[in-house]
Design an enzyme around this catalytic site. Structure first.
Site, short mmCIF file in Angstrom:
data_model
loop_
_atom_site.label_atom_id
_atom_site.label_comp_id
_atom_site.label_asym_id
_atom_site.label_seq_id
_atom_site.Cartn_x
_atom_site.Cartn_y
_atom_site.Cartn_z
N CYS A 145 0.83 -1.22 0.00
CA CYS A 145 0.00 0.00 0.00
C CYS A 145 0.86 1.27 0.00
O CYS A 145 2.02 1.25 0.44
CB CYS A 145 -0.91 0.02 1.22
SG CYS A 145 -2.25 -1.16 1.12
N GLU A 154 0.54 3.86 1.89
CA GLU A 154 0.88 4.27 3.26
C GLU A 154 2.11 3.50 3.75
O GLU A 154 3.01 4.07 4.38
CB GLU A 154 -0.28 4.00 4.22
CG GLU A 154 -1.56 4.73 3.89
CD GLU A 154 -2.48 3.96 2.95
OE1 GLU A 154 -1.99 3.29 2.02
OE2 GLU A 154 -3.71 4.05 3.15
N CYS A 177 -6.28 0.23 4.73
CA CYS A 177 -6.61 -1.16 5.07
C CYS A 177 -6.19 -1.44 6.51
O CYS A 177 -5.47 -0.65 7.14
CB CYS A 177 -5.92 -2.11 4.09
SG CYS A 177 -4.15 -2.28 4.37
N1 THU Z 1 -4.38 0.59 -1.39
C1 THU Z 1 -3.51 1.49 -0.84
O1 THU Z 1 -2.38 1.66 -1.34
N2 THU Z 1 -3.91 2.17 0.26
C2 THU Z 1 -5.15 2.10 0.81
O2 THU Z 1 -5.41 2.79 1.79
C3 THU Z 1 -6.16 1.22 0.23
C4 THU Z 1 -5.69 0.30 -0.83
C5 THU Z 1 -3.97 -0.11 -2.61
C6 THU Z 1 -3.53 -1.54 -2.46
C7 THU Z 1 -3.78 -2.11 -3.83
O3 THU Z 1 -2.67 -1.82 -4.66
C8 THU Z 1 -4.96 -1.31 -4.32
O4 THU Z 1 -5.04 -0.14 -3.53
C9 THU Z 1 -6.29 -2.05 -4.27
O5 THU Z 1 -6.48 -2.62 -3.03
#
Ligand code: THU
Length: 130
Positions: A50, A52, A83
């Site tokens: 992610c 973050e 998440c």
């Molecule tokens: N994702 C993030 O990078 N941050 C979040 O807060 C929510 C989800 C990304 C992970 C993945 O690459 C995509 O979004 C779909 O889940």
């Protein structure tokens, strides 16, 4: 540069061929430095890393440990909440009253605290009897 602009800019570098959902994150540390991250997916684990988590990794790599403020942006109808794993990662490096601001590319914004994001967080003190 504002954290919103930094998160917006780094989002362009997201590698999200599986979800097609690009996310950018920017944080300011207690020392005033700004670190950014974007999501990076891979074929074996399409959820990847992610945004973050990327910003937190950059902060740690720079030798810093304390988040003062963090912004996250994605192109979604409503501001996307971090998440579960990212909530725990943010809580590891941010005080409970640190503000997390979630944004959409069309200008919606939602600010909440780390305590709001992860009530009842598991902390080191829960292992005091170990
Ligand atoms: N994702 C993030 O990078 N941050 C979040 O807060 C929510 C989800 C990304 C992970 C993945 O690459 C995509 O979004 C779909 O889940």
């Amino acid at each position: 540069m504002s954290l919103l602009q930094a998160a917006t800019d780094v989002r362009e570098n997201a590698y999200a061929p599986y979800s097609r959902f690009k996310v950018g994150a920017a944080l300011r540390t207690a020392g005033g430095a700004v670190h950014v991250g974007c999501n990076v997916e891979n074929v074996a684990y399409p959820e990847g890393t992610c945004a973050e988590a990327g910003a937190i990794a950059a902060m740690c790599a720079a030798g810093e440990r304390q988040i003062a403020e963090i912004w996250v942006i994605a192109d979604s109808p409503e501001p996307v909440p971090p998440c579960g794993g990212c909530r725990q990662k943010i809580a590891e490096f941010a005080a409970q009253d640190v503000v997390v601001t979630l944004c959409t590319t069309d200008g919606k914004r939602r600010s909440l605290t780390v305590a709001d994001l992860l009530p009842g967080v598991f902390t080191q003190s829960h292992m005091d009897r170990a």
